[in-house]
Design a protein around this motif. Sequence first.
Motif, PDB file in Angstrom:
ATOM      1  N   LYS A 129       0.827  -1.210   0.000  1.00 39.48           N
ATOM      2  CA  LYS A 129       0.000   0.000   0.000  1.00 39.48           C
ATOM      3  C   LYS A 129       0.857   1.255   0.000  1.00 39.48           C
ATOM      4  O   LYS A 129       0.617   2.198  -0.759  1.00 39.48           O
ATOM      5  CB  LYS A 129      -0.927  -0.006   1.213  1.00 39.48           C
ATOM      6  CG  LYS A 129      -1.826   1.228   1.316  1.00 39.48           C
ATOM      7  CD  LYS A 129      -2.640   1.213   2.599  1.00 39.48           C
ATOM      8  CE  LYS A 129      -3.608   0.047   2.611  1.00 39.48           C
ATOM      9  NZ  LYS A 129      -4.475   0.050   3.810  1.00 39.48           N
ATOM     10  N   GLU A 130       1.901   1.278   0.841  1.00 38.56           N
ATOM     11  CA  GLU A 130       2.710   2.478   0.997  1.00 38.56           C
ATOM     12  C   GLU A 130       3.575   2.777  -0.229  1.00 38.56           C
ATOM     13  O   GLU A 130       3.738   3.938  -0.608  1.00 38.56           O
ATOM     14  CB  GLU A 130       3.600   2.359   2.238  1.00 38.56           C
ATOM     15  CG  GLU A 130       2.838   2.363   3.549  1.00 38.56           C
ATOM     16  CD  GLU A 130       2.143   3.694   3.807  1.00 38.56           C
ATOM     17  OE1 GLU A 130       2.664   4.728   3.377  1.00 38.56           O
ATOM     18  OE2 GLU A 130       1.063   3.672   4.436  1.00 38.56           O
ATOM     19  N   LEU A 131       4.122   1.734  -0.840  1.00 43.15           N
ATOM     20  CA  LEU A 131       5.043   1.951  -1.954  1.00 43.15           C
ATOM     21  C   LEU A 131       4.332   2.044  -3.294  1.00 43.15           C
ATOM     22  O   LEU A 131       4.614   2.939  -4.092  1.00 43.15           O
ATOM     23  CB  LEU A 131       6.079   0.828  -2.005  1.00 43.15           C
ATOM     24  CG  LEU A 131       6.943   0.630  -0.760  1.00 43.15           C
ATOM     25  CD1 LEU A 131       7.964  -0.463  -0.996  1.00 43.15           C
ATOM     26  CD2 LEU A 131       7.623   1.919  -0.346  1.00 43.15           C
ATOM     27  N   ARG A 132       3.408   1.138  -3.549  1.00 42.86           N
ATOM     28  CA  ARG A 132       2.747   1.092  -4.852  1.00 42.86           C
ATOM     29  C   ARG A 132       1.545   2.024  -4.922  1.00 42.86           C
ATOM     30  O   ARG A 132       1.455   2.869  -5.819  1.00 42.86           O
ATOM     31  CB  ARG A 132       2.332  -0.344  -5.179  1.00 42.86           C
ATOM     32  CG  ARG A 132       1.686  -0.494  -6.552  1.00 42.86           C
ATOM     33  CD  ARG A 132       1.375  -1.948  -6.852  1.00 42.86           C
ATOM     34  NE  ARG A 132       0.632  -2.108  -8.088  1.00 42.86           N
ATOM     35  CZ  ARG A 132       1.172  -2.234  -9.291  1.00 42.86           C
ATOM     36  NH1 ARG A 132       2.487  -2.203  -9.404  1.00 42.86           N
ATOM     37  NH2 ARG A 132       0.416  -2.385 -10.367  1.00 42.86           N
ATOM     38  N   GLU A 133       0.624   1.887  -3.960  1.00 43.54           N
ATOM     39  CA  GLU A 133      -0.614   2.655  -4.046  1.00 43.54           C
ATOM     40  C   GLU A 133      -0.403   4.125  -3.703  1.00 43.54           C
ATOM     41  O   GLU A 133      -0.980   4.999  -4.342  1.00 43.54           O
ATOM     42  CB  GLU A 133      -1.660   2.025  -3.127  1.00 43.54           C
ATOM     43  CG  GLU A 133      -2.042   0.603  -3.522  1.00 43.54           C
ATOM     44  CD  GLU A 133      -3.048  -0.010  -2.565  1.00 43.54           C
ATOM     45  OE1 GLU A 133      -3.597   0.727  -1.712  1.00 43.54           O
ATOM     46  OE2 GLU A 133      -3.288  -1.228  -2.652  1.00 43.54           O
ATOM     47  N   LYS A 134       0.402   4.405  -2.694  1.00 41.30           N
ATOM     48  CA  LYS A 134       0.609   5.795  -2.284  1.00 41.30           C
ATOM     49  C   LYS A 134       1.862   6.411  -2.902  1.00 41.30           C
ATOM     50  O   LYS A 134       1.860   7.584  -3.256  1.00 41.30           O
ATOM     51  CB  LYS A 134       0.712   5.878  -0.761  1.00 41.30           C
ATOM     52  CG  LYS A 134      -0.561   5.497  -0.025  1.00 41.30           C
ATOM     53  CD  LYS A 134      -0.373   5.667   1.481  1.00 41.30           C
ATOM     54  CE  LYS A 134      -1.633   5.297   2.254  1.00 41.30           C
ATOM     55  NZ  LYS A 134      -1.429   5.454   3.728  1.00 41.30           N
ATOM     56  N   GLY A 136       3.624   5.384  -5.685  1.00 41.16           N
ATOM     57  CA  GLY A 136       3.744   5.365  -7.133  1.00 41.16           C
ATOM     58  C   GLY A 136       4.777   4.408  -7.686  1.00 41.16           C
ATOM     59  O   GLY A 136       5.031   4.405  -8.897  1.00 41.16           O
ATOM     60  N   ALA A 137       5.402   3.577  -6.843  1.00 39.12           N
ATOM     61  CA  ALA A 137       6.364   2.594  -7.337  1.00 39.12           C
ATOM     62  C   ALA A 137       5.658   1.501  -8.121  1.00 39.12           C
ATOM     63  O   ALA A 137       4.502   1.174  -7.843  1.00 39.12           O
ATOM     64  CB  ALA A 137       7.146   1.986  -6.177  1.00 39.12           C
ATOM     65  N   TYR A 138       6.348   0.928  -9.085  1.00 38.76           N
ATOM     66  CA  TYR A 138       5.760  -0.175  -9.839  1.00 38.76           C
ATOM     67  C   TYR A 138       5.573  -1.389  -8.943  1.00 38.76           C
ATOM     68  O   TYR A 138       4.650  -2.169  -9.130  1.00 38.76           O
ATOM     69  CB  TYR A 138       6.659  -0.523 -11.025  1.00 38.76           C
ATOM     70  CG  TYR A 138       6.044  -1.497 -11.982  1.00 38.76           C
ATOM     71  CD1 TYR A 138       5.146  -1.066 -12.963  1.00 38.76           C
ATOM     72  CD2 TYR A 138       6.351  -2.852 -11.920  1.00 38.76           C
ATOM     73  CE1 TYR A 138       4.563  -1.963 -13.849  1.00 38.76           C
ATOM     74  CE2 TYR A 138       5.776  -3.764 -12.795  1.00 38.76           C
ATOM     75  CZ  TYR A 138       4.885  -3.307 -13.769  1.00 38.76           C
ATOM     76  OH  TYR A 138       4.309  -4.199 -14.638  1.00 38.76           O
ATOM     77  N   GLY A 139       6.438  -1.557  -7.968  1.00 39.61           N
ATOM     78  CA  GLY A 139       6.308  -2.671  -7.047  1.00 39.61           C
ATOM     79  C   GLY A 139       7.307  -2.565  -5.914  1.00 39.61           C
ATOM     80  O   GLY A 139       8.187  -1.705  -5.893  1.00 39.61           O
ATOM     81  N   PHE A 156      10.994  -1.138  -6.810  1.00 36.39           N
ATOM     82  CA  PHE A 156      11.555  -1.013  -8.153  1.00 36.39           C
ATOM     83  C   PHE A 156      10.675  -0.108  -9.007  1.00 36.39           C
ATOM     84  O   PHE A 156       9.476   0.020  -8.785  1.00 36.39           O
ATOM     85  CB  PHE A 156      11.748  -2.381  -8.822  1.00 36.39           C
ATOM     86  CG  PHE A 156      10.539  -3.271  -8.815  1.00 36.39           C
ATOM     87  CD1 PHE A 156       9.662  -3.289  -9.886  1.00 36.39           C
ATOM     88  CD2 PHE A 156      10.289  -4.112  -7.739  1.00 36.39           C
ATOM     89  CE1 PHE A 156       8.555  -4.124  -9.892  1.00 36.39           C
ATOM     90  CE2 PHE A 156       9.185  -4.964  -7.734  1.00 36.39           C
ATOM     91  CZ  PHE A 156       8.320  -4.959  -8.809  1.00 36.39           C
ATOM     92  N   ARG A 157      11.341   0.539  -9.964  1.00 39.76           N
ATOM     93  CA  ARG A 157      10.704   1.569 -10.797  1.00 39.76           C
ATOM     94  C   ARG A 157       9.928   2.525  -9.890  1.00 39.76           C
ATOM     95  O   ARG A 157       8.749   2.770 -10.059  1.00 39.76           O
ATOM     96  CB  ARG A 157       9.810   0.910 -11.842  1.00 39.76           C
ATOM     97  CG  ARG A 157      10.608   0.122 -12.874  1.00 39.76           C
ATOM     98  CD  ARG A 157       9.742  -0.629 -13.848  1.00 39.76           C
ATOM     99  NE  ARG A 157       8.899   0.254 -14.655  1.00 39.76           N
ATOM    100  CZ  ARG A 157       8.048  -0.162 -15.573  1.00 39.76           C
ATOM    101  NH1 ARG A 157       7.936  -1.468 -15.793  1.00 39.76           N
ATOM    102  NH2 ARG A 157       7.325   0.670 -16.246  1.00 39.76           N
ATOM    103  N   ASP A 158      10.680   3.102  -8.972  1.00 42.46           N
ATOM    104  CA  ASP A 158      10.118   3.903  -7.887  1.00 42.46           C
ATOM    105  C   ASP A 158      10.463   5.376  -8.098  1.00 42.46           C
ATOM    106  O   ASP A 158      11.638   5.734  -8.174  1.00 42.46           O
ATOM    107  CB  ASP A 158      10.717   3.404  -6.564  1.00 42.46           C
ATOM    108  CG  ASP A 158      10.047   4.012  -5.341  1.00 42.46           C
ATOM    109  OD1 ASP A 158       9.292   4.982  -5.485  1.00 42.46           O
ATOM    110  OD2 ASP A 158      10.316   3.505  -4.228  1.00 42.46           O
ATOM    111  N   PRO A 159       9.477   6.274  -8.200  1.00 42.86           N
ATOM    112  CA  PRO A 159       9.789   7.703  -8.352  1.00 42.86           C
ATOM    113  C   PRO A 159      10.320   8.332  -7.067  1.00 42.86           C
ATOM    114  O   PRO A 159      10.832   9.444  -7.089  1.00 42.86           O
ATOM    115  CB  PRO A 159       8.436   8.306  -8.751  1.00 42.86           C
ATOM    116  CG  PRO A 159       7.423   7.384  -8.152  1.00 42.86           C
ATOM    117  CD  PRO A 159       8.023   6.017  -8.232  1.00 42.86           C
ATOM    118  N   GLN A 160      10.181   7.632  -5.951  1.00 41.91           N
ATOM    119  CA  GLN A 160      10.610   8.151  -4.649  1.00 41.91           C
ATOM    120  C   GLN A 160      11.956   7.540  -4.245  1.00 41.91           C
ATOM    121  O   GLN A 160      12.354   6.498  -4.745  1.00 41.91           O
ATOM    122  CB  GLN A 160       9.576   7.815  -3.567  1.00 41.91           C
ATOM    123  CG  GLN A 160       8.146   8.091  -3.936  1.00 41.91           C
ATOM    124  CD  GLN A 160       7.826   9.577  -3.915  1.00 41.91           C
ATOM    125  OE1 GLN A 160       8.541  10.359  -3.291  1.00 41.91           O
ATOM    126  NE2 GLN A 160       6.761   9.958  -4.594  1.00 41.91           N
TER     127      GLN A 160
END
Length: 262
Positions: A129-134, A136-139, A156-160
Amino acid sequence: PHVVAMQQWARGESLAEVAAALAEIGTHAFTRAPVRRCRIAGQQAAIPAAQAGLAAWLPTLGAAAGPGGEATLGDRLAPGEPGVAKTFVGIPAQTNFCAAALDTVPYTHEDSAKILLLSNIISSNYLHKELREKGGAYGGGCSAGVQSGVLTCYSFRDPQVLRTLERFEEAGRWAATVGNVEERDVEEAHLRAFKNLDAPTSPASRGLAWFSQRLDDASRQAFRERLLAVTAEDIVGAAERYLIGREWSVGVFGNGAAAPVQ
């Protein structure tokens, strides 16, 4: 450029250059001194011939060091002193690949099964929930290497970057808070864990586990029994013991131009 180079090699171009590079790598990677034990996997009837071949091949390996006493590749890759590392590697990408790790306990420790389920619950109930849903990371998620004794959080593929690393640390506090982990969560984690544990394993893989870590059927069965006995209270206790107040080793591959400095 790397893809182009591999395409050239596949077409047979520059084979002499590749062969020379592999030969040079071989003089560093394959040496007699680091070889302490060898493992052969195969059908019983083929073992004697394989042993003879191995015995004939080992003496052909080079000396332990290169010209002038230069360290071998094996020396350079040997584990160093344990400690906390913080590493950022700039790559030509718009997103980031983040990881953080903690050492935990060996496979035979009474808490190893608790840590496996702890990582499973953190991954499914908090980090997704924290990484993908909030974020914006791909996973992303959390994984416990029970045989290596290392717990890892990753994205991974994380804008943060900084936000993600903060969530890795926050995951321990979340799991240690009474009420966040329920018995239903533990039951679901049990199902996911046993799905992996009960997956078919080749004889070669079982032999490697014994060869490298002395894991036999008795130790696997003991781990399964410890796994079945884990409760939600155990998960909270494991989070308190192994995640709270610890400093993580961190590695990030990402956009160097946008790298935060802290």
